[in-house]
Design a protein around this motif. Structure first.
Motif, short mmCIF file in Angstrom:
data_model
loop_
_atom_site.label_atom_id
_atom_site.label_comp_id
_atom_site.label_asym_id
_atom_site.label_seq_id
_atom_site.Cartn_x
_atom_site.Cartn_y
_atom_site.Cartn_z
N UNK A 97 0.51 22.09 12.94
CA UNK A 97 1.92 22.58 13.04
C UNK A 97 2.76 21.74 12.00
N UNK A 98 2.42 20.66 11.81
CA UNK A 98 3.48 19.79 10.86
C UNK A 98 2.51 18.91 9.74
N UNK A 99 3.73 18.38 8.81
CA UNK A 99 2.96 17.47 7.85
C UNK A 99 4.03 16.18 7.98
N UNK A 100 3.45 14.93 7.74
CA UNK A 100 4.26 13.86 7.58
C UNK A 100 4.06 12.81 6.62
N UNK A 101 5.00 12.04 6.10
CA UNK A 101 4.66 10.86 5.15
C UNK A 101 5.18 9.76 5.70
N UNK A 102 4.63 8.49 5.18
CA UNK A 102 5.33 7.31 5.44
C UNK A 102 4.96 6.47 4.15
N UNK A 103 5.91 5.84 3.93
CA UNK A 103 5.72 4.67 2.89
C UNK A 103 5.79 3.32 3.25
N UNK A 104 5.06 2.43 3.22
CA UNK A 104 4.97 1.12 3.98
C UNK A 104 4.90 0.10 2.89
N UNK A 105 5.68 -1.05 3.08
CA UNK A 105 5.47 -2.04 2.21
C UNK A 105 4.46 -2.89 2.39
N UNK A 106 4.14 -4.25 1.67
CA UNK A 106 3.31 -5.23 1.83
C UNK A 106 3.67 -6.00 3.23
N UNK A 107 4.94 -5.97 3.41
CA UNK A 107 5.35 -7.05 4.63
C UNK A 107 5.16 -6.12 5.92
N UNK A 108 4.75 -4.70 5.98
CA UNK A 108 4.71 -4.31 7.06
C UNK A 108 5.81 -3.28 7.26
N UNK A 109 6.89 -3.19 6.60
CA UNK A 109 8.25 -2.34 7.05
C UNK A 109 8.09 -1.13 6.20
N UNK A 110 8.56 0.00 7.18
CA UNK A 110 8.60 1.36 6.78
C UNK A 110 9.75 1.33 5.84
#
Length: 405
Positions: A97-110
Motif C-alpha cells: 500500500x505504499x512506496x518509499x525512497x531514501x538517498x543516503x550519503x557516505x557519512x550516514x545522513x539522509x
C-alpha cells in the motif's frame, strides 16, 4: 569484490590498494572521525600507508579533514571524517500500500526521502517514478550514485536481483530490478533487490533501535509479517538467502486465511489487514496512518479485545523465534509502532508464559524509531556497502575514484 577476510592476501597491488582503502573507510563508518594514528590502530595498517590513503580519499571527496585536536603527547592529531558531498546510495521500497525512497550519503545522513500511497496494481510504476526522480535530483558531477537497492516483501534469490516469491505484491523475477536499472542509466548504476525485513533490520542496526545491539531481530508490521536477523551489525540470510520468512509460520488462528492461499499463517492473525478485518476498518494510505486511527479507538472494549488477541499471537510467535535465535532485542516496525503497549504488553505477558525456563532470556521488545521508511533507509545503506568494501560499482570501482598513490 575485494576479499576482506582476515588474512586474505590480494592477488595484485591493485587488490591490496582496494583492500586497504576499504579498511580505512570501514573504520571511519564504524567508529566515526579518527586521526591517522587512530586509523592505523583501528585497521592494523602502517601509519605510512594510512598517510597515503587519506589524501587520495580526500581528493575523491570521500573524506574531509576536521580541525586539529590536541593530544596529551606529541603533535596534535587532525581527525579524518567521512564526507557527505560525493557518494550516495539509493534505497527504494515497494510494498502493498505504499512506496518509499531514501538517498543516503557516505557519512550516514539522509539527503532525500519520500513515501507515497500505492496499490498492488500501481506500486511498481510509482516505484520506478521515484527512482527516476532520484536520478534527476542527484545527477551531475557533484554526486556519484554508488548503487540502488529495492526492498520487496518477498523472497529474493541469492543473485540479489530475482524475486522468487512475493504473494502480496505483483512482482516476480528480475523485472523490477531491470526497470529501475533502466531509469538509472541502463547499467551505469548497479541495482539489487532485497527482502524488506532484511533492509529494515539493517537500518535499525545502523541508525535505529538496534544500534549497539549484537543480536537483534526485526519484525515488519504491514500487510505481511517478515523478519530480519542481525548479528553484530550484519544480516543473517541463511543457505539460500530466505532466512526470516516468519509470516507463514503456523501460529495464531488456524482458520484464518492468508494471502498466500493457506490457513493459519502468523500474518493472517497479526498482519495489518487481518486486524482491520476484525475491526471492520479500512486502510488509510499507509500502515502508520491506519494504526493511528486504530489507536484512537483504543478506548472501545471491542477494539482493546482485538488488540489484546493480536498481542497474544504476536507474543506466541516471538516466543518461538526467541527459543531458536535468542535475540537480545526484538524491534517491532510498521503498524506496531503507533499501537505501542496496546499490543506489546500482551505480547510481553505471553512471552513470560511461553519461555520454557526462567533461565532463558526474554528479549526486550522495542518499537522502531525509523518510521515507514525504515526498509528504504536500510536499502540505501546496503547500496553504499560496495563503497565500504571497495567493490566493483558499475564500470568503475569506488576505489578507482580514489587516485592511486
Amino acid at each position: 569484490m575485494a576479499d576482506l577476510r582476515a588474512g586474505a592476501v590480494p592477488a595484485t597491488a591493485e587488490g591490496l590498494r582496494r583492500q586497504n582503502t576499504a579498511l580505512v573507510l570501514g573504520a571511519l563508518r564504524r567508529h566515526g572521525p579518527a586521526t591517522r594514528a587512530e586509523l592505523a590502530g583501528l585497521t592494523g595498517l602502517a601509519k605510512a600507508t594510512v598517510g597515503v590513503i587519506v589524501p587520495a580519499l580526500a581528493q575523491a571527496g570521500a573524506v574531509v579533514e576536521e580541525e586539529t585536536r590536541g593530544g596529551s603527547r606529541g603533535r596534535p592529531g587532525r581527525p579524518v571524517a567521512l564526507a557527505g558531498e560525493r557518494f550516495v546510495g539509493l534505497g527504494l521500497e515497494l510494498n502493498v500500500d505504499y512506496v518509499a525512497a531514501v538517498v543516503l550519503d557516505l557519512a550516514g545522513a539522509t539527503r532525500w526521502s519520500v513515501s507515497r500511497p500505492a496499490t498492488p496494481d500501481t506500486a511498481a510504476d510509482l516505484l520506478v517514478d521515484l527512482a527516476r526522480e532520484a536520478a534527476e535530483a542527484f545527477a551531475g558531477p557533484r554526486w556519484l550514485l554508488a548503487g540502488a537497492t529495492v526492498a520487496v516483501p518477498g523472497l529474493v534469490r541469492g543473485d540479489d536481483r530475482t524475486v522468487a516469491w512475493a504473494p502480496n505484491v505483483a512482482v516476480a523475477g528480475p523485472v523490477l530490478a531491470d526497470r529501475v536499472a533502466a531509469v538509472l542509466g541502463d547499467g551505469a548504476v548497479p541495482v539489487g533487490v532485497s527482502n524488506d525485513a532484511n533492509c529494515a533490520a539493517y537500518a535499525e542496526a545502523h541508525h535505529g533501535a538496534a544500534v549497539g545491539v549484537a543480536h537483534a531481530l526485526y519484525l515488519t508490521g504491514t500487510v505481511g509479517i517478515g523478519a530480519g536477523i542481525v548479528d553484530r551489525g550484519e544480516l543473517v540470510r541463511g543457505a539460500t538467502g530466505f532466512a526470516g520468512e516468519v509470516g507463514h509460520m503456523p501460529v495464531g488462528d488456524p482458520a484464518a486465511r492468508c494471502g498466500c492461499g493457506r490457513r493459519g499463517c502468523w500474518e493472517a492473525s497479526i498482519g495489518l489487514r487481518a486486524v482491520l478485518e476484525q475491526l471492520g476498518m479500512v486502510e488509510l494510505g499507509s500502515p502508520l496512518r491506519t494504526a493511528e486511527a486504530v489507536a484512537a479507538r483504543s478506548g472501545e472494549p471491542a477494539v482493546r479485545a482485538v488488540l489484546g488477541r493480536v498481542g497474544h499471537d504476536l507474543g506466541l510467535g516471538i516466543a518461538m523465534l526467541a527459543g531458536v535465535l535468542d535475540p537480545a532485542v526484538v524491534v517491532l516496525g510498521g503498524y506496531f509502532v503507533p499501537l505501542g503497549d496496546l499490543v506489546l504488553e500482551p505480547a510481553r505477558r505471553t512471552l513470560d508464559e511461553r519461555l520454557a525456563s526462567a533461565a532463558q532470556h526474554r528479549p526486550e521488545l522495542r518499537p522502531s524509531v525509523l518510521g515507514i521508511q525504515a526498509a528504504a533507509l536500510g536499502a540505501a545503506e546496503l547500496s553504499l556497502g560496495a563503497v565500504f568494501a571497495a567493490a566493483e560499482v558499475g564500470p568503475v570501482a569506488p576505489a578507482d575514484a580514489f587516485p592511486s598513490p
